[in-house]
Scaffold this active site. Sequence first.
Site, PDB file in Angstrom:
ATOM      1  N   TYR A 141       0.828  -1.213   0.000  1.00  0.00           N
ATOM      2  CA  TYR A 141       0.000   0.000   0.000  1.00  0.00           C
ATOM      3  C   TYR A 141       0.859   1.259   0.000  1.00  0.00           C
ATOM      4  O   TYR A 141       0.433   2.301  -0.473  1.00  0.00           O
ATOM      5  CB  TYR A 141      -0.917   0.031   1.234  1.00  0.00           C
ATOM      6  CG  TYR A 141      -2.241  -0.675   1.074  1.00  0.00           C
ATOM      7  CD1 TYR A 141      -2.308  -1.992   0.636  1.00  0.00           C
ATOM      8  CD2 TYR A 141      -3.425  -0.033   1.392  1.00  0.00           C
ATOM      9  CE1 TYR A 141      -3.515  -2.641   0.515  1.00  0.00           C
ATOM     10  CE2 TYR A 141      -4.642  -0.670   1.271  1.00  0.00           C
ATOM     11  CZ  TYR A 141      -4.685  -1.978   0.832  1.00  0.00           C
ATOM     12  OH  TYR A 141      -5.893  -2.619   0.722  1.00  0.00           O
ATOM     13  N   LYS A 191       3.531 -15.232   2.356  1.00  0.00           N
ATOM     14  CA  LYS A 191       3.750 -15.944   1.095  1.00  0.00           C
ATOM     15  C   LYS A 191       5.249 -16.193   0.981  1.00  0.00           C
ATOM     16  O   LYS A 191       5.916 -15.800   0.017  1.00  0.00           O
ATOM     17  CB  LYS A 191       3.193 -15.095  -0.069  1.00  0.00           C
ATOM     18  CG  LYS A 191       3.145 -15.797  -1.408  1.00  0.00           C
ATOM     19  CD  LYS A 191       2.086 -16.897  -1.496  1.00  0.00           C
ATOM     20  CE  LYS A 191       2.255 -17.649  -2.807  1.00  0.00           C
ATOM     21  NZ  LYS A 191       1.360 -18.825  -2.887  1.00  0.00           N
ATOM     22  N   ASP A 223      -2.567 -18.302   0.416  1.00  0.00           N
ATOM     23  CA  ASP A 223      -3.559 -19.025  -0.400  1.00  0.00           C
ATOM     24  C   ASP A 223      -4.207 -20.146   0.413  1.00  0.00           C
ATOM     25  O   ASP A 223      -5.421 -20.334   0.405  1.00  0.00           O
ATOM     26  CB  ASP A 223      -2.930 -19.553  -1.707  1.00  0.00           C
ATOM     27  CG  ASP A 223      -1.615 -20.297  -1.497  1.00  0.00           C
ATOM     28  OD1 ASP A 223      -1.056 -20.259  -0.378  1.00  0.00           O
ATOM     29  OD2 ASP A 223      -1.137 -20.931  -2.460  1.00  0.00           O
ATOM     30  N   ASP A 247      -6.197  -7.115   4.154  1.00  0.00           N
ATOM     31  CA  ASP A 247      -7.354  -6.489   3.499  1.00  0.00           C
ATOM     32  C   ASP A 247      -8.257  -7.583   2.925  1.00  0.00           C
ATOM     33  O   ASP A 247      -9.469  -7.587   3.131  1.00  0.00           O
ATOM     34  CB  ASP A 247      -6.858  -5.561   2.383  1.00  0.00           C
ATOM     35  CG  ASP A 247      -8.001  -4.899   1.630  1.00  0.00           C
ATOM     36  OD1 ASP A 247      -8.932  -4.404   2.295  1.00  0.00           O
ATOM     37  OD2 ASP A 247      -7.970  -4.901   0.390  1.00  0.00           O
ATOM     38  N   ASP A 251     -12.052  -9.359   4.720  1.00  0.00           N
ATOM     39  CA  ASP A 251     -13.363  -9.403   4.057  1.00  0.00           C
ATOM     40  C   ASP A 251     -13.890 -10.836   4.030  1.00  0.00           C
ATOM     41  O   ASP A 251     -15.074 -11.090   4.247  1.00  0.00           O
ATOM     42  CB  ASP A 251     -13.273  -8.883   2.612  1.00  0.00           C
ATOM     43  CG  ASP A 251     -13.557  -7.388   2.502  1.00  0.00           C
ATOM     44  OD1 ASP A 251     -13.273  -6.662   3.479  1.00  0.00           O
ATOM     45  OD2 ASP A 251     -14.061  -6.951   1.448  1.00  0.00           O
TER      46      ASP A 251
HETATM   47  C1  IPM Z   1     -10.353  -1.470   4.076  1.00  0.00           C
HETATM   48  C2  IPM Z   1     -10.638  -0.862   2.746  1.00  0.00           C
HETATM   49  C3  IPM Z   1      -9.509   0.108   2.416  1.00  0.00           C
HETATM   50  C4  IPM Z   1      -8.226  -0.686   2.337  1.00  0.00           C
HETATM   51  C5  IPM Z   1      -9.698   0.935   1.143  1.00  0.00           C
HETATM   52  C6  IPM Z   1     -11.041   1.615   1.099  1.00  0.00           C
HETATM   53  C7  IPM Z   1      -8.592   1.937   0.985  1.00  0.00           C
HETATM   54  O1  IPM Z   1     -10.799  -1.848   1.782  1.00  0.00           O
HETATM   55  O2  IPM Z   1     -10.239  -0.712   5.059  1.00  0.00           O
HETATM   56  O3  IPM Z   1     -10.237  -2.688   4.157  1.00  0.00           O
HETATM   57  O4  IPM Z   1      -7.915  -1.273   1.304  1.00  0.00           O
HETATM   58  O5  IPM Z   1      -7.508  -0.723   3.343  1.00  0.00           O
HETATM   59 MG    MG Z   2     -10.798  -3.818   2.558  1.00  0.00          MG
END
Ligand code: IPM
Ligand code: MG
Length: 358
Positions: A141, A191, A223, A247, A251
């Site tokens: 990032y 990884k 993975d 990230d 999710d």
């Molecule tokens: C998160 C989001 C952010 C990230 C984006 C919106 C910049 O996906 O907080 O997980 O990638 O960190």
């Molecule tokens: Mg995210």
Amino acid sequence: MKARIAVLPGDGIGPEVMPQALQALEAIAKQFGHSFEFRHADVGGAAIDKTGRPLPDDTLKLAKESDAILLGAVGGYKWEGLAYDVRPERALLGLREQLGLFANLRPAKLYPMLADASTLKPEVIIGTDLLVVRELTGGIYFGKPKGIEKTADGERGVNTEVYTTPEIVRIAKVAFEAARKRRKKVMSVDKANVLESSELWRRVVIGVAKDYPDIELSHLYVDNCAMQLIRNPKQFDVLVTTNLFGDILSDEAAMLTGSIGMLPSASIGSGVGMYEPIHGSAPDIAGKDIANPIATIASAAMMLSYSFNLDQEAAAIERAIVRVLEQGYRTKDIQSPTGKLVGTQEMGRLIRAELGKA
Ligand code: IPM
Ligand code: MG
């Protein structure tokens, strides 16, 4: 206690869910005799519309001068065409970087009564209670070189995954400390079979583990971890990983709990902490009073606990959330055939009503 809280509602459903969290905090303040001063500022697309920049200086200043930050969400269709450095998402990255918020804590715990809201089989997800500790100010990032440059036959896009020893040491410590308060297991995700930065990551995490003989450390390639998360999520306690892997995996972990609309997060470093739902701005459902405010209300609870050491107050909010779910109330994202469907505001009101009963 008295606390100054920077309130950054942002975009999409952010301004809808935020008032529900603030009202829950007001209820807590009244009940426990605290005083919270809320100071609002624009961030993300809302700030772009007013100032041309996603993170105006005034907003950053306010954030720095506060005791904690509560953020809604940033982003939306309207700003998608903008250059990267002025997109709403930059505000988040800027806050993380400027405030040194290097550790992102994303708990994913299944509320048993929501097992049917997940796309996964109940027997797989019941018992899930894990914490993703995501490195937040390093890795791909922020690594350099980065950018897009012209070449003879088109263009070349570059980002760089880079980690240094101190960056890995400090995030590993956060993970081991968190595990001490939980089930004493840390899974480091990397990884290392392909990436040098991951080879270093693994080596440094193993080094830090020497100071935590009471914690069981294991390693997984990312993975395999993605697969294990949906195969058998109960095996995990604390997961520690890089910015990008965290990230993605957070999710995925969110879906284990039924809905991303349930999950709070804390971003911490050396000073002020920032708390936000992990769901994002959800522009497709914004303005309809259907968004789930629980993730933001639960983020406020994390703030009470992590920034102000108000564990009892945080627990009161969490209990109120559980009771409302037990009574069968559901927002659209977690609705079940027998659930009582309610909107954003009503869900917030029900949680406050439960707080009042305590
Ligand atoms: C998160 C989001 C952010 C990230 C984006 C919106 C910049 O996906 O907080 O997980 O990638 O960190
Ligand atoms: Mg995210």
